[in-house]
Design a protein around this motif. Structure first.
Motif, PDB file in Angstrom:
ATOM      1  N   HIS A   1       0.826  -1.213   0.000  1.00  0.00           N
ATOM      2  CA  HIS A   1       0.000   0.000   0.000  1.00  0.00           C
ATOM      3  C   HIS A   1       0.856   1.257   0.000  1.00  0.00           C
ATOM      4  O   HIS A   1       2.039   1.210   0.333  1.00  0.00           O
ATOM      5  CB  HIS A   1      -0.957  -0.016   1.190  1.00  0.00           C
TER       6      HIS A   1
ATOM      7  N   SER B   1      -4.786   4.819  -1.913  1.00  0.00           N
ATOM      8  CA  SER B   1      -4.314   3.468  -1.619  1.00  0.00           C
ATOM      9  C   SER B   1      -4.274   3.216  -0.110  1.00  0.00           C
ATOM     10  O   SER B   1      -4.646   2.135   0.360  1.00  0.00           O
ATOM     11  CB  SER B   1      -2.921   3.281  -2.226  1.00  0.00           C
TER      12      SER B   1
ATOM     13  N   SER C   1      -7.804   2.459   0.991  1.00  0.00           N
ATOM     14  CA  SER C   1      -8.263   1.122   0.568  1.00  0.00           C
ATOM     15  C   SER C   1      -7.579   0.054   1.412  1.00  0.00           C
ATOM     16  O   SER C   1      -8.221  -0.892   1.883  1.00  0.00           O
ATOM     17  CB  SER C   1      -7.905   0.869  -0.902  1.00  0.00           C
ATOM     18  N   ALA C   2      -6.272   0.205   1.614  1.00  0.00           N
ATOM     19  CA  ALA C   2      -5.499  -0.819   2.322  1.00  0.00           C
ATOM     20  C   ALA C   2      -5.950  -0.950   3.778  1.00  0.00           C
ATOM     21  O   ALA C   2      -5.990  -2.054   4.312  1.00  0.00           O
ATOM     22  CB  ALA C   2      -4.012  -0.507   2.250  1.00  0.00           C
TER      23      ALA C   2
ATOM     24  N   ILE D   1      -8.989  -3.083   3.720  1.00  0.00           N
ATOM     25  CA  ILE D   1      -8.664  -4.462   3.326  1.00  0.00           C
ATOM     26  C   ILE D   1      -7.940  -5.193   4.454  1.00  0.00           C
ATOM     27  O   ILE D   1      -8.249  -6.349   4.767  1.00  0.00           O
ATOM     28  CB  ILE D   1      -7.854  -4.465   2.008  1.00  0.00           C
TER      29      ILE D   1
ATOM     30  N   VAL E   1      -2.491  -3.415  -3.106  1.00  0.00           N
ATOM     31  CA  VAL E   1      -3.567  -2.426  -2.973  1.00  0.00           C
ATOM     32  C   VAL E   1      -2.999  -1.077  -3.408  1.00  0.00           C
ATOM     33  O   VAL E   1      -2.814  -0.161  -2.612  1.00  0.00           O
ATOM     34  CB  VAL E   1      -4.119  -2.368  -1.540  1.00  0.00           C
TER      35      VAL E   1
END
Ligand code: ADP
Ligand code: MG
Ligand code: MG
Length: 343
Positions: A9, A19, A22-23, A26, A87
């Protein structure tokens, strides 16, 4: 024993911040599942990889199988990795470069391979691939910085005649609307092209499409499936960087309010796009759909789409019956499945 997943990431692109978001989602999800050991691998804007502050690297030789520790007490050791989850959005992550490194290292990873990632990132090659597969793409022109420097007047005239105003100017390789402008007249057009050329040597100009902006999530390898489609309701003139990430007045309508036949067509075309561009694992296919004229165009695929818990990609799967954490499990399985096919 647990499956070890390295979550890459950050990264070198303009979408570094996106990113990180998102990471975070996740990694939370993967930890929640319980059967995974998560290794958070941060990539700085300069491209330095660290695991909890310690520099690590993936070496291109096959057989090492993990993160090679570059410094500190464990320098020279290898931390084994079963699957990498890149990611990363945009250049140096979504574009096939990291995927190429992982291929050389022979480490399974989530998402499309080298060609699918590279074509998905390059809007000019992507359109060529879609047209070759008989899929609908709106009118556009593209040129290089050299063409622009040599034939500026002619290009401006051609754009005005063939595409009219307003039109969209984009750097070939990028995402998150960075470097994209909507030009309403020739002065704005020239400025927009110079702006796009700050990001890439190749630029495309597209005719403005009409209707609503529809997105559809795809999941799978050789037999991919499409989610229900959703609609983007941008709060700005178009879905620019600020409408995507800064201003929370943009809306998502899930599922999109479209006629059942239109929904069926969108889902079929999303799968066809995924296959035509040689994608794997995941992809979000974005459309303009004009129900008044019955027209439909593919704008792009994103091979590593935004993936926070409120992002369109996982939201569409949730609406289709697959929870965020189940989705992560499926993606890890698909990564392993694709790798074992190649052995
Ligand atoms: P990115 O990869 O940066 O998301 P897109 O090609 O998806 O780039 O363009 C970003 C946004 O600009 C789209 O979500 C849409 O709102 C708008 N847009 C792009 N191309 C067109 C077009 N041809 N007609 C109308 N709107 C467009
Ligand atoms: Mg994109
Ligand atoms: Mg887009």
């Amino acid at each position: 024993s647990k499956t070890t997943i390295a979550v890459l990431h950050g990264g070198r692109s303009g979408e570094h911040e996106v990113s990180l978001r998102s990471a975070a989602s996740i990694m939370d999800g993967l930890r929640d599942v319980g059967q995974y050991e998560v290794l958070p691998v941060f990539i700085s804007r300069e491209g330095i990889w660290t695991l909890e502050g310690v520099r690590v690297a993936i070496l291109p030789e096959p057989g090492i199988g993990g993160l090679y520790v570059l410094e500190g007490e464990k320098a020279g050791e290898v931390i084994p990795v079963d699957v990498v989850f890149p990611v990363l959005h945009g250049t140096y992550g979504e574009d096939g470069t990291v995927q190429g490194l992982l291929e050389l290292a022979r480490i399974p990873y989530v998402g499309a391979g080298v060609p699918g990632s590279a074509i998905g990132m390059d809007k000019i090659l992507m359109k060529a691939g879609l047209l070759a597969a008989g899929l609908p793409v709106g009118p556009y022109l593209w040129f290089t910085v050299a063409d622009w420097e040599e034939n500026k007047k002619q290009l401006l005239k051609q754009i005005e005649e063939e595409l009219a105003f307003p039109c969209f100017v984009k750097p070939a390789n990028l995402g998150s609307s960075v470097g994209i402008s909507k030009a309403y007249d020739s002065a704005q057009l020239e400025k927009a092209i110079n702006e796009a050329l700050q990001y890439d040597r190749r630029v495309l100009v597209e005719k403005m499409l009409t209707g609503c902006e529809i997105e559809c999530s795809v999941l799978g390898n050789d037999r991919p499936e499409a989610s229900v489609p959703g609609e983007i309701i941008p709060c700005n003139d178009f879905y620019d960087y600020s409408a995507k990430y800064l201003d929370d007045n943009s809306g998502l309508e899930i599922p999109a309010k479209l006629a059942p036949e239109t929904i069926k067509k969108v889902r079929e075309m999303a799968v066809q796009t995924f296959i035509a561009l040689d994608c794997a694992g995941l992809g979000r296919v974005d459309f303009f759909v004009d129900e008044k004229t019955g027209e439909m165009w593919i704008i792009e695929i994103n091979t590593l789409p935004g993936f926070t818990s409120i992002s369109m990609y996982p939201k569409l799967w949730e609406a289709s019956g697959i929870s965020f954490n189940e989705l992560l499990q499926k993606l890890v399985k698909l990564a392993l499945e694709r790798f074992s096919q190649k052995e």
